[in-house]
Enzyme design. Structure first.
Site, PDB file in Angstrom:
ATOM      1  N   TYR A 198       0.601  -1.150  -0.544  1.00 48.59           N
ATOM      2  CA  TYR A 198       0.335   0.124  -0.401  1.00 48.59           C
ATOM      3  C   TYR A 198       0.979   1.353  -0.250  1.00 48.59           C
ATOM      4  O   TYR A 198       1.364   1.441   1.550  1.00 48.59           O
ATOM      5  CB  TYR A 198      -1.073  -0.284   0.854  1.00 48.59           C
ATOM      6  CG  TYR A 198      -1.785  -1.232   0.715  1.00 48.59           C
ATOM      7  CD1 TYR A 198      -2.063  -2.094   0.273  1.00 48.59           C
ATOM      8  CD2 TYR A 198      -2.902  -1.162   2.474  1.00 48.59           C
ATOM      9  CE1 TYR A 198      -3.197  -3.158   0.170  1.00 48.59           C
ATOM     10  CE2 TYR A 198      -3.715  -2.359   2.548  1.00 48.59           C
ATOM     11  CZ  TYR A 198      -3.736  -3.180   1.349  1.00 48.59           C
ATOM     12  OH  TYR A 198      -5.051  -3.907   1.716  1.00 48.59           O
ATOM     13  N   PHE A 241     -13.252  -4.966   0.745  1.00 51.29           N
ATOM     14  CA  PHE A 241     -13.838  -4.240  -0.030  1.00 51.29           C
ATOM     15  C   PHE A 241     -15.608  -3.999   0.268  1.00 51.29           C
ATOM     16  O   PHE A 241     -16.369  -4.898  -0.371  1.00 51.29           O
ATOM     17  CB  PHE A 241     -13.765  -5.001  -1.653  1.00 51.29           C
ATOM     18  CG  PHE A 241     -14.428  -3.624  -2.559  1.00 51.29           C
ATOM     19  CD1 PHE A 241     -14.589  -2.006  -1.675  1.00 51.29           C
ATOM     20  CD2 PHE A 241     -14.481  -4.176  -3.867  1.00 51.29           C
ATOM     21  CE1 PHE A 241     -15.552  -1.168  -3.060  1.00 51.29           C
ATOM     22  CE2 PHE A 241     -14.192  -2.843  -4.618  1.00 51.29           C
ATOM     23  CZ  PHE A 241     -14.525  -1.137  -4.455  1.00 51.29           C
ATOM     24  N   PRO A 242     -15.695  -3.292   2.031  1.00 52.46           N
ATOM     25  CA  PRO A 242     -16.776  -4.538   3.092  1.00 52.46           C
ATOM     26  C   PRO A 242     -17.855  -3.849   2.577  1.00 52.46           C
ATOM     27  O   PRO A 242     -19.515  -4.377   2.129  1.00 52.46           O
ATOM     28  CB  PRO A 242     -17.002  -4.722   4.003  1.00 52.46           C
ATOM     29  CG  PRO A 242     -15.212  -2.983   3.924  1.00 52.46           C
ATOM     30  CD  PRO A 242     -14.518  -3.675   2.468  1.00 52.46           C
ATOM     31  N   GLY A 251     -22.806  -0.805  -5.201  1.00 56.13           N
ATOM     32  CA  GLY A 251     -22.505  -1.565  -6.558  1.00 56.13           C
ATOM     33  C   GLY A 251     -24.612  -0.831  -7.279  1.00 56.13           C
ATOM     34  O   GLY A 251     -24.761   0.204  -6.438  1.00 56.13           O
TER      35      GLY A 251
END
Length: 265
Positions: free
Chosen positions: A39, A184-185, A189
């Site tokens: 990261y 990516f909780p 979308g």
């Protein structure tokens, strides 16, 4: 992951705010931070140490190794034993730790037998440099294979209310008593569109759709440990507040059915 620059590359746009996010964690009762050497690369680990070291008792910093970076949004898997040893040593240095409480293999390298990758991490565990070992983006079969080399305590897979591809992996973790860390909780979308079932349910509970997505994860399984990323103190506080959202069993069932219908539409 979100306290870095665009494409998870370089310094964050607002370095001071990123440090404020980190410094706010203990006040909110957050005692688990998930990061990775990739990261930035290195930026996230450096900021964590800069903002929080010496660390408060009980704070667990989990990191990962096994990715190299070639630029923004570019990632390449490297699971060679000698590279993973270097990853661990440098993460220890950046985080100013004597031992990493949870070290996760960021990805299994298809070019390297997983026994070799995990075997090296096992050696470093025996040397006292790693306490626990976890995996990321794996299947049930891969977990079972890994367990033959070293005890695995956690799995980090992409999983959220809109993407339950790894439901069988979560169920396996429940049976085995492994932690399941969904990355990516809060991806909603197309379920996050105005008037969606998720938005309607969130409004009825005076919450955001992201908060409801986090609350669902916490409700869905006792082994789930969500890791919502943010570079904003405001969003951090909203994320933590999601833990207080309570729905009845029938409300959750109704929401899940509505989301399932919307996802398949």
């Amino acid at each position: 992951m979100r306290i870095t620059g665009s494409g998870i590359w370089g310094e964050p746009k607002d370095r001071d705010e990123a440090k404020r996010v980190l410094k706010r964690l203990p006040d909110l009762g957050v005692n688990f931070i998930d990061t990775a050497d990739a990261y930035g690369p290195e930026v996230s680990e450096n900021l964590i140490a800069e903002a929080l070291h010496p660390y408060q008792a009980g704070l667990v910093i989990a990191t990962k190794g096994g990715f190299t970076r070639q630029g923004p949004n570019k990632w390449a898997i490297v699971g060679r034993p000698e590279y993973l040893r270097q990853c661990v040593e440098l993460s220890l240095r950046r985080l100013k730790l004597e031992r990493i409480e949870l070290y996760q293999l960021h990805r299994i390298d298809p070019q390297v037998p997983v026994e070799d990758s995990l075997g090296e991490l096992k050696k470093m565990q025996q040397e006292g440099k790693i306490r626990h070992i976890g995996l990321s983006e794996v299947s049930v079969q891969e977990i079972e294979r890994a367990q033959k080399t070293v005890p695995i305590v956690s799995v980090q897979n992409k999983y959220n209310i809109a993407d339950r591809t790894h439901e069988t992996v979560l169920q396996f973790c429940e049976k085995q008593g492994l932690g399941f860390i969904p990355w990516f909780p809060m991806e909603q979308g197309k379920l996050n569109k105005p008037g969606s079932v998720l938005e309607q349910a969130a409004k009825s509970h005076k919450a955001t759709t992201a908060q409801l997505a986090l609350a669902w994860l916490l409700h869905h399984s006792p082994v789930v440990l969500p890791i919502p990323g943010t570079s904003s103190v405001k969003h951090l506080e909203e994320n933590v507040a999601a833990g207080e959202i309570k729905l009845s069993g029938s409300e959750w069932q109704s929401l899940e059915k509505g989301i399932s219908r919307a996802a398949s539409a």
